[in-house]
Scaffold this active site. Structure first.
Site, PDB file in Angstrom:
ATOM      1  N   ASN A 228       0.907  -1.160   0.000  1.00 57.95           N
ATOM      2  CA  ASN A 228       0.000   0.000   0.000  1.00 57.95           C
ATOM      3  C   ASN A 228       0.941   1.204   0.000  1.00 57.95           C
ATOM      4  O   ASN A 228       1.267   1.758   1.030  1.00 57.95           O
ATOM      5  CB  ASN A 228      -0.895  -0.017   1.237  1.00 57.95           C
ATOM      6  CG  ASN A 228      -1.782  -1.246   1.242  1.00 57.95           C
ATOM      7  OD1 ASN A 228      -2.368  -1.606   0.230  1.00 57.95           O
ATOM      8  ND2 ASN A 228      -1.846  -1.925   2.380  1.00 57.95           N
ATOM      9  N   GLU A 309      -8.100  -3.789  -2.863  1.00 53.54           N
ATOM     10  CA  GLU A 309      -8.362  -3.144  -1.577  1.00 53.54           C
ATOM     11  C   GLU A 309      -8.192  -1.625  -1.654  1.00 53.54           C
ATOM     12  O   GLU A 309      -7.515  -1.012  -0.841  1.00 53.54           O
ATOM     13  CB  GLU A 309      -7.455  -3.736  -0.494  1.00 53.54           C
ATOM     14  CG  GLU A 309      -7.693  -5.219  -0.290  1.00 53.54           C
ATOM     15  CD  GLU A 309      -6.941  -5.823   0.888  1.00 53.54           C
ATOM     16  OE1 GLU A 309      -5.854  -5.330   1.199  1.00 53.54           O
ATOM     17  OE2 GLU A 309      -7.467  -6.780   1.483  1.00 53.54           O
ATOM     18  N   LYS A 378      -0.432 -15.044  -3.847  1.00 52.03           N
ATOM     19  CA  LYS A 378      -0.435 -15.543  -2.467  1.00 52.03           C
ATOM     20  C   LYS A 378      -0.632 -17.057  -2.475  1.00 52.03           C
ATOM     21  O   LYS A 378      -1.323 -17.583  -3.359  1.00 52.03           O
ATOM     22  CB  LYS A 378      -1.548 -14.873  -1.657  1.00 52.03           C
ATOM     23  CG  LYS A 378      -1.248 -13.421  -1.328  1.00 52.03           C
ATOM     24  CD  LYS A 378      -2.251 -12.842  -0.325  1.00 52.03           C
ATOM     25  CE  LYS A 378      -1.906 -11.379  -0.054  1.00 52.03           C
ATOM     26  NZ  LYS A 378      -2.775 -10.754   0.960  1.00 52.03           N
ATOM     27  N   ASP A 383      -6.341 -15.396   1.760  1.00 52.51           N
ATOM     28  CA  ASP A 383      -5.434 -14.408   2.321  1.00 52.51           C
ATOM     29  C   ASP A 383      -4.633 -14.915   3.522  1.00 52.51           C
ATOM     30  O   ASP A 383      -4.977 -14.603   4.664  1.00 52.51           O
ATOM     31  CB  ASP A 383      -6.255 -13.181   2.741  1.00 52.51           C
ATOM     32  CG  ASP A 383      -5.398 -11.960   2.955  1.00 52.51           C
ATOM     33  OD1 ASP A 383      -4.179 -12.090   2.873  1.00 52.51           O
ATOM     34  OD2 ASP A 383      -5.964 -10.885   3.204  1.00 52.51           O
ATOM     35  N   GLU A 405       3.977 -15.877  -3.113  1.00 52.20           N
ATOM     36  CA  GLU A 405       4.013 -14.924  -1.996  1.00 52.20           C
ATOM     37  C   GLU A 405       3.496 -15.618  -0.735  1.00 52.20           C
ATOM     38  O   GLU A 405       2.335 -16.024  -0.670  1.00 52.20           O
ATOM     39  CB  GLU A 405       3.142 -13.694  -2.301  1.00 52.20           C
ATOM     40  CG  GLU A 405       3.115 -12.693  -1.146  1.00 52.20           C
ATOM     41  CD  GLU A 405       2.342 -11.402  -1.462  1.00 52.20           C
ATOM     42  OE1 GLU A 405       2.267 -10.993  -2.634  1.00 52.20           O
ATOM     43  OE2 GLU A 405       1.811 -10.798  -0.511  1.00 52.20           O
ATOM     44  N   GLU A 411       0.139 -12.270  10.741  1.00 51.86           N
ATOM     45  CA  GLU A 411      -1.085 -11.476  10.814  1.00 51.86           C
ATOM     46  C   GLU A 411      -2.283 -12.309  11.266  1.00 51.86           C
ATOM     47  O   GLU A 411      -3.088 -11.851  12.072  1.00 51.86           O
ATOM     48  CB  GLU A 411      -1.371 -10.859   9.431  1.00 51.86           C
ATOM     49  CG  GLU A 411      -2.702 -10.157   9.361  1.00 51.86           C
ATOM     50  CD  GLU A 411      -3.000  -9.557   7.989  1.00 51.86           C
ATOM     51  OE1 GLU A 411      -2.139  -9.626   7.092  1.00 51.86           O
ATOM     52  OE2 GLU A 411      -4.109  -9.008   7.829  1.00 51.86           O
TER      53      GLU A 411
HETATM   54  C1  BDP Z   1      -4.209  -8.423   3.974  1.00 46.14           C
HETATM   55  C2  BDP Z   1      -3.770  -7.453   5.029  1.00 46.14           C
HETATM   56  C3  BDP Z   1      -3.574  -6.065   4.501  1.00 46.14           C
HETATM   57  C4  BDP Z   1      -2.656  -6.109   3.291  1.00 46.14           C
HETATM   58  C5  BDP Z   1      -3.205  -7.089   2.273  1.00 46.14           C
HETATM   59  C6  BDP Z   1      -2.276  -7.265   1.085  1.00 46.14           C
HETATM   60  O1  BDP Z   1      -4.738  -7.436   6.058  1.00 46.14           O
HETATM   61  O2  BDP Z   1      -3.045  -5.283   5.525  1.00 46.14           O
HETATM   62  O3  BDP Z   1      -2.518  -4.854   2.731  1.00 46.14           O
HETATM   63  O4  BDP Z   1      -3.328  -8.355   2.878  1.00 46.14           O
HETATM   64  O5  BDP Z   1      -1.661  -8.324   0.984  1.00 46.14           O
HETATM   65  O6  BDP Z   1      -4.118  -9.712   4.496  1.00 46.14           O
HETATM   66  O7  BDP Z   1      -2.191  -6.392   0.246  1.00 46.14           O
END
Ligand code: BDP
Length: 713
Positions: A228, A309, A378, A383, A405, A411
């Site tokens: 981000n 996002e 990913k 996620d 990834e 997290e």
């Molecule tokens: C999510 C996280 C977020 C990340 C996003 C990502 O909560 O903070 O920005 O992945 O991988 O799991 O971009």
């Protein structure tokens, strides 16, 4: 260039070494060069490897030499001597063309090594016993030195060595989610290592130790900032700072990359658009690439989170992900830079299964990406959950470079408060068979590019590193950074051997310590799955923070951020129907994987509720009902944490008090939180199943409303 103070620093480290042995705060990571206690072994190693001879004086070879001195001074108790000629017991560091190596390593052997591989070989030169550490390049020699040190450190060195190591993937990366204000998104070990306000003038010595640690496990890429991304990272001021870091990292083979925001031409360049097909936008990026490469000639490239996002991207202008990635790739191409374009995309449509979306967005673009683009995927389709099936994109885009990834930062796995060895999670994904080209088409083979027409390969891990003294918060979280490096180097390395090496290097070579700790580590991920999300459950963590349980979360900014979206519990059963009769996500997999997941009978039970909505009374393989089985998993998770505690409590005498106590306290915390997870989930799901918790299990102390009101901070 190695900054001037590094030799002084080396000297101070050596002086302080005995002190570090007593009070170990974890700063040394696995590069913990404590003196070998076994006298016979010490004498043997001292006899065989007491001096060295080095050809060349590049910054990288100097780094190799420094490491050898630092390691041997610690491990063997005496600093190895630099020799002018070959003598008995000599370690020889040299690259391919040095005459001293003539006749010992064939041209054919060197051909296999590429730019980063190395050979370690016991040979006789002028009738003297020597150990050659050689490669085509200086960085290969540095990697060889770290490997050799590991063999001594883990006391696993053979009398006659013939080792050839070549990394299987090109890009072996850490992705730092570090913000420019020093905070870290999803970071649980303090603030960012990068002191942006001090750079470029002041170089924290820690940057060197960071680079050493990465080089020791073969990590050759670091993305410095959050996906981000703040566009400011591409301003002149910040690029000067980035250059300073790149200069420090270069001798260690670590290339710098940046996450970039797609709207940088608007935010920094004042352009009215960031449309990737607009000539002014194209020019802006080309000029920016030129500016970067003028400062950093070996700059690695860009990582991009686009149309995901809330991040801007090419779709904002009616263009595709391929249009966006290719425009950036074009700007970097002549400098040999790459674009790592993330496939982590999903929309907020409550009707379309989130699991389908990355595949549906990217698969049609196969063949459209330029050669210097990697699509970064990913490991699972949602996620970074404690357990997910592998992403069906692996194997589905044979004409695109696909990179893995993983998330190293925990997290969704208890932050840096829970002991979870993630290597087994990584291994499970890498070993999964996609059947893309028939049996044996593992994810590991896919990311090695075995079935691809494109040549670039890579693996990234979202870093768990911060500025806390021990880097990763939990002393065992260091092992996750370590595993990522080891698996990126060779994705077939077993978690067991990774754990064993890490324990030996970090803590102790004593079998009575290694065995119980290895067991704890190897079981720890399954334990966490049990007390958080057993049987294929996922994404039922507390809203937004993802810390602690939140299966009841039913309001969110976006429908697919609600836990109820994922578990779908009702009076009949629980789980998300992704079969051919449901969202049909199973069809994104190749047969027979698709069919195995699709059938209630053959779907692996550890993914059952990912793919099926299952009756509470469904009979599991054990003969239990689904409800009872789910309860047993939750309770087993807590029991296993308690087992870890009792194993650890017996190990006090083997290691320093500081780390012993820290782990003990964290395990106590983990037990408390595991009980909270268990009780919350069991009580909450019971409101749907209306079935009793099996007789023999301890009853939750508190009511559901108590747990709903609780917030783990
Ligand atoms: C999510 C996280 C977020 C990340 C996003 C990502 O909560 O903070 O920005 O992945 O991988 O799991 O971009």
């Amino acid at each position: 260039m190695i900054p001037k103070f590094s030799r002084g620093f080396l000297f101070i480290s050596i002086l302080l070494f005995p002190f570090l042995l007593i009070a170990n705060d974890g700063y040394d990571l696995w590069l913990n060069y404590r003196k070998i206690e076994n006298k016979a072994l010490l004498d043997k190693y001292n006899g065989a490897f007491n001096d060295y001879y080095i050809k060349g004086n590049s910054e990288t070879l100097k780094a190799a030499e420094n490491e050898l001195k630092l390691a041997f001074s610690g491990l063997l108790g005496t600093e190895p001597k630099l020799l002018n000629s070959i003598e008995n017991g000599c370690i020889v560091l040299a690259t391919k063309n040095e005459s001293v190596l003539k006749g010992h390593i064939s041209a054919k052997d060197y051909d296999k090594l590429g730019n980063e591989g190395f050979i370690i070989k016991s040979v006789k030169i002028n009738n003297r016993n020597c150990t050659l550490i050689s490669a085509n390049t200086d960085i290969g020699v540095l990697y060889g030195v770290f490997h050799f040190i590991k063999l001594i450190q883990t006391q696993q060195i053979a009398d006659k060595l013939t080792i050839t190591e070549v990394p299987r993937l090109d890009i072996r990366a850490l992705n730092h989610w570090d913000n420019l204000d020093g905070s870290i998104e999803r970071g649980y070990a303090g603030n960012s290592l990068w002191k942006w306000d001090e750079l470029p003038n002041t170089i924290d010595k820690r940057y060197i130790d960071y680079a050493r640690a990465n080089a020791s496990i073969g990590i050759n890429a670091t993305v410095l900032n959050n996906v981000n991304s703040n566009p400011k990272i591409l301003t002149k001021d910040y690029l000067e700072k980035v250059k300073a870091l790149a200069d420090v990292f270069r001798p260690y083979g670590l290339k710098v990359y940046l996450s970039v925001s797609f709207t940088s031409p608007i935010k920094l360049g004042g352009l009215p658009t960031a449309d990737p097909l607009n000539p002014q936008v194209i020019d802006w990026w080309e000029a920016k690439a030129k500016e970067i490469y003028t400062l950093i000639p070996d700059f690695g490239g860009f990582l991009v989170k686009a149309n995901s996002e809330g991040q801007p991207g090419p779709q904002d202008y009616g263009r595709t992900h391929a249009d966006g990635a290719n425009m950036l790739a074009q700007a970097l191409e002549s400098y040999k830079g790459v674009v790592m374009w993330r496939a982590f995309v999903y929309n907020s449509d409550p009707e379309e299964d989130r699991v389908l979306q990355a595949y549906n967005s990217f698969k049609p673009l196969d063949s459209q990406f330029k050669d210097n683009v990697l699509v970064q995927i990913k490991n699972g389709p949602i996620d970074f959950q404690p357990r997910e099936p592998f992403s069906p994109l692996f194997g589905a885009m044979p004409n695109t470079s696909l990179m893995m990834e993983f998330q190293i930062t925990q997290e969704y796995l208890g932050f840096s408060n829970h002991l979870v060895f993630l290597s087994t999670l990584y291994e499970e994904t890498l070993d999964s068979d996609t059947y893309a080209k028939g049996k044996g088409s593992t994810v590991s083979n896919v990311i090695e590019g075995k079935y691809s027409t494109k040549k670039l390969t890579g693996m990234a891990g979202v870093s768990n590193i911060g500025n806390s003294r021990n880097w990763c918060g939990h002393p065992f979280a260091q092992s996750n950074w370590y595993s990522l490096g080891r698996l990126a180097w060779n994705s077939e390395t077993s978690s067991e051997s990774i754990a064993e090496d890490w324990i030996r290097m970090t803590f102790s070579n004593n079998k009575d310590f290694i065995e119980p700790v290895k067991k704890m580590m190897l079981e720890s991920r399954e334990t966490t799955v049990d007390y958080m999300t057993p049987l294929g459950l996922n994404h039922i963590m507390a809203y937004n923070t993802h810390r602690g349980p939140g299966p009841w979360v039913d309001t969110a900014a976006q429908p697919n951020w609600k836990s109820t979206y994922y578990h779908r519990a009702d009076s009949i059963g629980i789980g998300f129907d992704r079969t051919t009769g449901g969202s049909n996500a199973v069809s994104q997999y190749f047969p027979p994987v698709r069919d195995r997941f699709n059938s209630l009978e053959t779907c692996p039970e550890n993914l059952l509720l990912w793919f099926h909505h299952v009756s509470w009374k469904h009979k599991m393989k054990s003969g239990n009902t689904l409800w009872d089985e789910m309860c047993l998993h939750y309770y087993n998770g807590v029991d296993k944490v308690r087992e870890m505690q009792s194993s650890w409590n017996k190990l006090k005498s083997f290691i320093d008090e500081e780390r012993f106590i820290k782990v003990k306290q964290l395990l106590e915390e983990q037990e408390v939180e595991a009980v909270i997870w268990r009780n919350s989930c069991v009580l909450y799901f019971q409101t749907f199943s209306k079935m009793p918790i099996p007789e023999e299990l301890e009853k939750p102390e508190k009511s559901l409303s108590y747990y709903i009101g609780l917030k783990l901070e």
